[in-house]
Design a protein around this motif. Structure first.
Motif, PDB file in Angstrom:
ATOM      1  N   ALA A 199      18.026  30.960  16.669  1.00 47.96           N
ATOM      2  CA  ALA A 199      18.819  30.649  17.091  1.00 47.96           C
ATOM      3  C   ALA A 199      19.337  32.386  18.065  1.00 47.96           C
ATOM      4  O   ALA A 199      19.117  32.272  19.220  1.00 47.96           O
ATOM      5  N   VAL A 200      18.608  34.009  17.708  1.00 46.91           N
ATOM      6  CA  VAL A 200      18.697  35.047  18.234  1.00 46.91           C
ATOM      7  C   VAL A 200      17.790  35.549  19.511  1.00 46.91           C
ATOM      8  O   VAL A 200      17.751  35.235  20.174  1.00 46.91           O
ATOM      9  N   ALA A 201      16.937  34.158  19.297  1.00 45.20           N
ATOM     10  CA  ALA A 201      15.519  33.605  20.219  1.00 45.20           C
ATOM     11  C   ALA A 201      16.112  33.356  21.282  1.00 45.20           C
ATOM     12  O   ALA A 201      15.318  32.901  22.073  1.00 45.20           O
ATOM     13  N   ALA A 202      17.128  31.912  20.703  1.00 45.08           N
ATOM     14  CA  ALA A 202      17.166  31.530  22.311  1.00 45.08           C
ATOM     15  C   ALA A 202      18.311  31.679  22.977  1.00 45.08           C
ATOM     16  O   ALA A 202      18.820  31.355  23.781  1.00 45.08           O
ATOM     17  N   LEU A 203      18.803  32.691  22.194  1.00 43.49           N
ATOM     18  CA  LEU A 203      20.537  33.459  23.396  1.00 43.49           C
ATOM     19  C   LEU A 203      19.742  33.738  24.437  1.00 43.49           C
ATOM     20  O   LEU A 203      18.473  34.160  24.381  1.00 43.49           O
ATOM     21  N   SER A 204      20.353  33.553  25.601  1.00 41.34           N
ATOM     22  CA  SER A 204      20.632  33.076  26.919  1.00 41.34           C
ATOM     23  C   SER A 204      20.701  34.930  27.340  1.00 41.34           C
ATOM     24  O   SER A 204      21.184  35.266  27.011  1.00 41.34           O
ATOM     25  N   ASP A 205      20.118  35.158  28.416  1.00 43.28           N
ATOM     26  CA  ASP A 205      21.052  36.461  29.311  1.00 43.28           C
ATOM     27  C   ASP A 205      22.074  36.951  29.230  1.00 43.28           C
ATOM     28  O   ASP A 205      22.653  37.824  29.523  1.00 43.28           O
ATOM     29  N   SER A 206      23.012  35.651  29.734  1.00 38.86           N
ATOM     30  CA  SER A 206      24.010  35.524  29.575  1.00 38.86           C
ATOM     31  C   SER A 206      25.156  35.480  28.278  1.00 38.86           C
ATOM     32  O   SER A 206      25.963  35.763  28.276  1.00 38.86           O
ATOM     33  N   ALA A 207      24.329  35.409  27.471  1.00 35.34           N
ATOM     34  CA  ALA A 207      24.739  35.976  25.653  1.00 35.34           C
ATOM     35  C   ALA A 207      25.509  36.601  25.333  1.00 35.34           C
ATOM     36  O   ALA A 207      25.176  38.102  26.031  1.00 35.34           O
ATOM     37  N   PRO A 208      26.783  36.928  24.933  1.00 38.89           N
ATOM     38  CA  PRO A 208      27.457  38.342  24.723  1.00 38.89           C
ATOM     39  C   PRO A 208      26.648  39.226  24.367  1.00 38.89           C
ATOM     40  O   PRO A 208      25.920  38.920  23.840  1.00 38.89           O
ATOM     41  N   GLN A 209      26.986  40.699  24.590  1.00 35.24           N
ATOM     42  CA  GLN A 209      26.054  41.703  24.602  1.00 35.24           C
ATOM     43  C   GLN A 209      25.438  41.910  22.663  1.00 35.24           C
ATOM     44  O   GLN A 209      24.137  42.380  22.299  1.00 35.24           O
ATOM     45  N   ILE A 210      27.438  41.508  21.669  1.00 35.92           N
ATOM     46  CA  ILE A 210      27.033  41.951  20.322  1.00 35.92           C
ATOM     47  C   ILE A 210      27.270  40.292  20.041  1.00 35.92           C
ATOM     48  O   ILE A 210      28.171  39.554  20.172  1.00 35.92           O
ATOM     49  N   MET A 211      26.030  39.773  18.985  1.00 35.05           N
ATOM     50  CA  MET A 211      26.615  38.627  18.406  1.00 35.05           C
ATOM     51  C   MET A 211      25.859  38.637  16.278  1.00 35.05           C
ATOM     52  O   MET A 211      25.422  39.914  16.543  1.00 35.05           O
ATOM     53  N   ALA A 212      27.012  37.938  16.362  1.00 32.90           N
ATOM     54  CA  ALA A 212      26.707  38.061  14.709  1.00 32.90           C
ATOM     55  C   ALA A 212      26.017  37.489  13.489  1.00 32.90           C
ATOM     56  O   ALA A 212      26.780  36.174  14.193  1.00 32.90           O
TER      57      ALA A 212
END
Length: 296
Positions: free
Chosen positions: A38-51
């Motif tokens: 899931a972390v690897a799939a985050l796009s560049d436009s995903a929020p700066q901080i994810m949990a």
């Protein structure tokens, strides 16, 4: 990708991990990891901080891996241990470990743990600059930040982007005010000194001095002394003190008695162990365990 040292801890068991959404067996070589995917799939436009969060059973090992985002390794409850090329970091309740982006590491659950980590990318214009250190390190996690991290994990699974952004903004402010905690046990880079260090981690009660260890690893006590000071930043006696106390944290989390911990950690008596623990952590082992149980 640069491999971790040959003395990197070996996988020796198979465990399972239960995610919030579903249960799934995970291999310790790190090939199956829904959170990592899931972390690897985050796009560049995903929020700066994810949990993201999950349950780690005692003994669970993530396997060696890295992320494109910086990671704030934290557990809502339980004791974690982070290994990276610079050594190991203990993560008791109320603490977290910074792992910079693209640093190879692995996380082990010393006890059952509710793992909740932040994953942070570099800021874009008008986004906050979060002071991610260039090396791994332990920091204290105030109760407010802990609750915010858990809340962000819950929001990350939903659709309320505005609320998620507001919580993340408060987290960004809180991350700027954290206090470092010295819970790092460095591993020497010299192979002979590293053998001594890993043997001590395996059996912290071993009371041999470096001269005796030298006969086993093929180096003089003076040579080993130089390597410990130069490559860990502390003398061997100080390194061994930390090794024993960090091992005691693990044994406390496992529910061992104070007397058993004292002797298995290499102390001559429970009172000597309690005095050393109190001097280093500022709290007695009994009070520490009671506080940890309360957090559970």
């Amino acid at each position: 990708m640069v491999g971790l040292p040959k003395f990197w801890p070996q996988d020796d068991m198979r465990c399972s991990v239960c995610l919030t959404m579903k249960s799934q067996e995970i291999s310790l070589n790190g090939q199956i990891s829904p959170i990592r995917d899931a972390v690897a799939a985050l796009s560049d436009s995903a929020p700066q901080i994810m949990a993201f969060g999950t349950f780690f059973a005692q003994g669970h090992d993530t396997g060696e891996h890295q992320h494109d985002r910086a990671q704030f390794v934290h557990a809502e409850r339980g004791l974690l241990q982070v290994w990276a090329e610079g050594g190991q970091w203990s993560v008791p309740p109320g603490m977290a470990v910074w792992v910079p982006a693209r640093v190879q590491h692995r996380v082990r659950a010393i006890s059952d743990a509710d793992f909740v980590s932040l994953y942070i990318r570099a800021p874009y214009r008008d986004e906050p600059e979060i002071p991610v250190p260039s090396r791994c390190g332990v920091v204290t996690v105030p109760p407010l930040l802990k609750q915010l991290i858990v809340h962000l994990k819950e929001l990350s699974a939903g659709q309320d982007g505005d609320r998620q952004n507001r919580v993340a903004a408060v987290i960004a402010d809180e991350l700027k005010e954290l206090v470092s905690a010295d819970l790092h046990l460095a591993i020497p880079s010299d192979r002979r000194a590293a053998r001594v260090a890993l043997a001590m981690i395996e059996d912290p009660s071993d009371g041999r001095d470096l001269a005796a260890w030298g006969h086993e690893v093929g180096a003089s006590g003076r040579t080993l002394t130089r390597h410990f000071v130069a490559e860990t930043g502390v003398s061997f006696s100080e390194w061994r003190r930390r090794c024993r106390l960090f091992a005691a944290l693990e044994m406390l989390s496992a529910g061992r008695s104070i007397t058993a911990i004292a002797f298995d950690a290499g102390y001559r008596s429970p009172s000597a162990f309690s005095a050393a623990f109190n001097k280093f952590f500022g709290i007695s082992p009994r009070i520490y365990r009671a506080a940890s149980d309360h957090r559970l």
